[in-house]
Design a protein around this motif. Structure first.
Motif, PDB file in Angstrom:
ATOM      1  N   ILE A  89      58.002  50.179  25.589  1.00  0.00           N
ATOM      2  CA  ILE A  89      57.278  49.013  25.097  1.00  0.00           C
ATOM      3  C   ILE A  89      56.394  48.486  26.220  1.00  0.00           C
ATOM      4  CG2 ILE A  89      57.529  46.682  24.183  1.00  0.00           C
ATOM      5  CD1 ILE A  89      60.358  47.642  23.244  1.00  0.00           C
ATOM      6  N   LEU A  90      55.129  48.214  25.917  1.00  0.00           N
ATOM      7  CA  LEU A  90      54.172  47.738  26.911  1.00  0.00           C
ATOM      8  C   LEU A  90      53.838  46.281  26.610  1.00  0.00           C
ATOM      9  CD1 LEU A  90      51.892  50.878  26.638  1.00  0.00           C
ATOM     10  CD2 LEU A  90      53.570  50.439  28.415  1.00  0.00           C
ATOM     11  N   VAL A  91      53.960  45.422  27.618  1.00  0.00           N
ATOM     12  CA  VAL A  91      53.703  43.993  27.447  1.00  0.00           C
ATOM     13  C   VAL A  91      52.618  43.565  28.428  1.00  0.00           C
ATOM     14  CG1 VAL A  91      54.704  41.678  27.457  1.00  0.00           C
ATOM     15  CG2 VAL A  91      56.117  43.637  26.796  1.00  0.00           C
ATOM     16  N   TYR A  92      51.617  42.849  27.922  1.00  0.00           N
ATOM     17  CA  TYR A  92      50.503  42.369  28.750  1.00  0.00           C
ATOM     18  C   TYR A  92      50.289  40.883  28.498  1.00  0.00           C
ATOM     19  CZ  TYR A  92      49.622  47.343  28.979  1.00  0.00           C
ATOM     20  OH  TYR A  92      49.770  48.697  29.164  1.00  0.00           O
ATOM     21  N   LYS A  93      50.037  40.152  29.575  1.00  0.00           N
ATOM     22  CA  LYS A  93      49.677  38.742  29.440  1.00  0.00           C
ATOM     23  C   LYS A  93      48.189  38.673  29.108  1.00  0.00           C
ATOM     24  CE  LYS A  93      53.208  37.063  32.576  1.00  0.00           C
ATOM     25  NZ  LYS A  93      53.496  36.424  33.857  1.00  0.00           N
ATOM     26  N   VAL A  94      47.853  37.877  28.108  1.00  0.00           N
ATOM     27  CA  VAL A  94      46.458  37.749  27.674  1.00  0.00           C
ATOM     28  C   VAL A  94      45.579  37.285  28.828  1.00  0.00           C
ATOM     29  CG1 VAL A  94      44.912  36.446  26.150  1.00  0.00           C
ATOM     30  CG2 VAL A  94      47.042  37.399  25.250  1.00  0.00           C
ATOM     31  N   ALA A  95      46.095  36.409  29.678  1.00  0.00           N
ATOM     32  CA  ALA A  95      45.322  35.849  30.795  1.00  0.00           C
ATOM     33  C   ALA A  95      44.939  36.905  31.829  1.00  0.00           C
ATOM     34  CB  ALA A  95      46.116  34.733  31.463  1.00  0.00           C
ATOM     35  N   GLU A  96      45.594  38.057  31.822  1.00  0.00           N
ATOM     36  CA  GLU A  96      45.328  39.091  32.820  1.00  0.00           C
ATOM     37  C   GLU A  96      44.250  40.083  32.394  1.00  0.00           C
ATOM     38  OE1 GLU A  96      49.172  40.774  33.657  1.00  0.00           O
ATOM     39  OE2 GLU A  96      49.814  38.991  34.758  1.00  0.00           O
ATOM     40  N   GLY A  97      43.656  39.862  31.234  1.00  0.00           N
ATOM     41  CA  GLY A  97      42.609  40.774  30.767  1.00  0.00           C
ATOM     42  C   GLY A  97      41.503  40.008  30.070  1.00  0.00           C
ATOM     43  N   ILE A  98      40.579  40.754  29.495  1.00  0.00           N
ATOM     44  CA  ILE A  98      39.483  40.114  28.766  1.00  0.00           C
ATOM     45  C   ILE A  98      39.949  39.729  27.364  1.00  0.00           C
ATOM     46  CG2 ILE A  98      37.734  41.382  30.090  1.00  0.00           C
ATOM     47  CD1 ILE A  98      37.221  43.017  27.462  1.00  0.00           C
ATOM     48  N   SER A  99      39.273  38.769  26.784  1.00  0.00           N
ATOM     49  CA  SER A  99      39.636  38.297  25.447  1.00  0.00           C
ATOM     50  C   SER A  99      39.003  39.188  24.375  1.00  0.00           C
ATOM     51  CB  SER A  99      39.149  36.860  25.251  1.00  0.00           C
ATOM     52  OG  SER A  99      37.727  36.839  25.181  1.00  0.00           O
ATOM     53  N   GLN A 100      39.447  38.993  23.161  1.00  0.00           N
ATOM     54  CA  GLN A 100      38.853  39.685  22.016  1.00  0.00           C
ATOM     55  C   GLN A 100      37.364  39.363  21.928  1.00  0.00           C
ATOM     56  OE1 GLN A 100      41.843  38.794  18.784  1.00  0.00           O
ATOM     57  NE2 GLN A 100      40.552  40.205  17.694  1.00  0.00           N
ATOM     58  N   GLU A 101      37.027  38.108  22.138  1.00  0.00           N
ATOM     59  CA  GLU A 101      35.620  37.684  22.045  1.00  0.00           C
ATOM     60  C   GLU A 101      34.770  38.372  23.110  1.00  0.00           C
ATOM     61  OE1 GLU A 101      34.280  35.997  19.525  1.00  0.00           O
ATOM     62  OE2 GLU A 101      36.310  36.062  18.686  1.00  0.00           O
ATOM     63  N   GLU A 102      35.315  38.503  24.330  1.00  0.00           N
ATOM     64  CA  GLU A 102      34.578  39.203  25.387  1.00  0.00           C
ATOM     65  C   GLU A 102      34.398  40.676  25.019  1.00  0.00           C
ATOM     66  OE1 GLU A 102      35.629  37.195  29.597  1.00  0.00           O
ATOM     67  OE2 GLU A 102      37.402  37.691  28.379  1.00  0.00           O
ATOM     68  N   ALA A 103      35.421  41.277  24.410  1.00  0.00           N
ATOM     69  CA  ALA A 103      35.316  42.682  23.987  1.00  0.00           C
ATOM     70  C   ALA A 103      34.228  42.838  22.932  1.00  0.00           C
ATOM     71  CB  ALA A 103      36.657  43.178  23.455  1.00  0.00           C
ATOM     72  N   LYS A 104      34.131  41.887  22.016  1.00  0.00           N
ATOM     73  CA  LYS A 104      33.066  41.928  20.995  1.00  0.00           C
ATOM     74  C   LYS A 104      31.694  41.865  21.658  1.00  0.00           C
ATOM     75  CE  LYS A 104      35.500  39.586  17.199  1.00  0.00           C
ATOM     76  NZ  LYS A 104      35.481  38.392  16.341  1.00  0.00           N
ATOM     77  N   THR A 105      31.557  40.977  22.635  1.00  0.00           N
ATOM     78  CA  THR A 105      30.278  40.829  23.349  1.00  0.00           C
ATOM     79  C   THR A 105      29.895  42.123  24.051  1.00  0.00           C
ATOM     80  OG1 THR A 105      30.680  38.471  23.657  1.00  0.00           O
ATOM     81  CG2 THR A 105      29.070  39.497  25.116  1.00  0.00           C
ATOM     82  N   ILE A 106      30.849  42.755  24.703  1.00  0.00           N
ATOM     83  CA  ILE A 106      30.591  44.017  25.407  1.00  0.00           C
ATOM     84  C   ILE A 106      30.193  45.102  24.412  1.00  0.00           C
ATOM     85  CG2 ILE A 106      31.675  45.852  26.786  1.00  0.00           C
ATOM     86  CD1 ILE A 106      33.369  43.503  28.074  1.00  0.00           C
ATOM     87  N   ALA A 107      30.863  45.155  23.279  1.00  0.00           N
ATOM     88  CA  ALA A 107      30.511  46.144  22.253  1.00  0.00           C
ATOM     89  C   ALA A 107      29.084  45.899  21.745  1.00  0.00           C
ATOM     90  CB  ALA A 107      31.507  46.093  21.102  1.00  0.00           C
ATOM     91  N   LYS A 108      28.727  44.639  21.526  1.00  0.00           N
ATOM     92  CA  LYS A 108      27.372  44.320  21.051  1.00  0.00           C
ATOM     93  C   LYS A 108      26.322  44.689  22.098  1.00  0.00           C
ATOM     94  CE  LYS A 108      28.457  40.907  17.577  1.00  0.00           C
ATOM     95  NZ  LYS A 108      28.251  39.576  17.040  1.00  0.00           N
ATOM     96  N   GLU A 109      26.658  44.489  23.365  1.00  0.00           N
ATOM     97  CA  GLU A 109      25.740  44.878  24.441  1.00  0.00           C
ATOM     98  C   GLU A 109      25.536  46.390  24.479  1.00  0.00           C
ATOM     99  OE1 GLU A 109      27.638  43.250  27.900  1.00  0.00           O
ATOM    100  OE2 GLU A 109      26.905  41.212  27.515  1.00  0.00           O
ATOM    101  N   ASN A 110      26.461  47.129  23.881  1.00  0.00           N
ATOM    102  CA  ASN A 110      26.391  48.589  23.866  1.00  0.00           C
ATOM    103  C   ASN A 110      26.043  49.146  22.489  1.00  0.00           C
ATOM    104  OD1 ASN A 110      27.298  49.779  26.631  1.00  0.00           O
ATOM    105  ND2 ASN A 110      28.585  47.986  26.287  1.00  0.00           N
ATOM    106  N   GLY A 111      25.427  48.319  21.653  1.00  0.00           N
ATOM    107  CA  GLY A 111      24.884  48.814  20.390  1.00  0.00           C
ATOM    108  C   GLY A 111      25.616  48.426  19.124  1.00  0.00           C
TER     109      GLY A 111
END
Length: 153
Positions: A89-111
């Motif tokens: 089982i893999l557990v990650y703290k949300v604060a230690e990575g990018i948010s869903q919204e940031e991931a959407k922005t990065i995807a939009k920047e890439n087409g």
């Protein structure tokens, strides 16, 4: 009874049988996912310390995972990945990575155009956000926000 009434009753019975058959097939096909979702919730609470769950999703990549979002005992937002075919089982703290919204922005920047789905998953030995736009999937690294892959169907 006239032939017209008999035909109408026959058509009604046939349509009813087809509709109920389709509904039964849908219910039976959804059952494994719902059972897997319930098991993922139990694992997240029992073994990953999740005290409240806000979202459960399924990620299908190199391997299949259940992704559970929630809060741990310290009231921190966490993301838990539960592999279907392993007990790691893999557990990650949300604060230690990018948010869903940031991931959407990065995807939009890439087409990416209109985004229909964002799922937490695991790709190339690291946690990712998988962003779906149309028929294209963008794998964005959770830690660092780098675009790892862009694949279309």
């Amino acid at each position: 009874m006239t032939l017209g009434k008999q035909s109408l009753i026959g058509v009604f019975v046939l349509v009813s049988v087809i509709v109920f058959s389709i509904l039964y097939i849908l219910e039976v096909s959804a059952r494994p996912f719902l059972q897997g979702q319930e098991q993922a919730e139990q694992v997240a609470t029992q073994y990953a310390g999740v005290t409240s769950i806000s979202k459960v999703a399924r990620y299908n990549g190199e391997k299949s995972y259940y992704s559970v979002a929630g809060k741990n005992q310290a009231d921190e937002d966490v993301l838990v990945l539960i592999p279907e075919e392993s007990s790691e089982i893999l557990v990650y703290k949300v604060a230690e990575g990018i948010s869903q919204e940031e991931a959407k922005t990065i995807a939009k920047e890439n087409g990416a155009g209109e985004i229909s789905k964002v799922t937490f998953g695991y790709f190339k030995n690291q946690p990712i956000w998988e962003v779906k736009s149309g028929q294209t999937y963008y794998a964005i690294a959770f830690e660092g926000g780098k675009l790892l892959s862009k694949e279309g169907i």
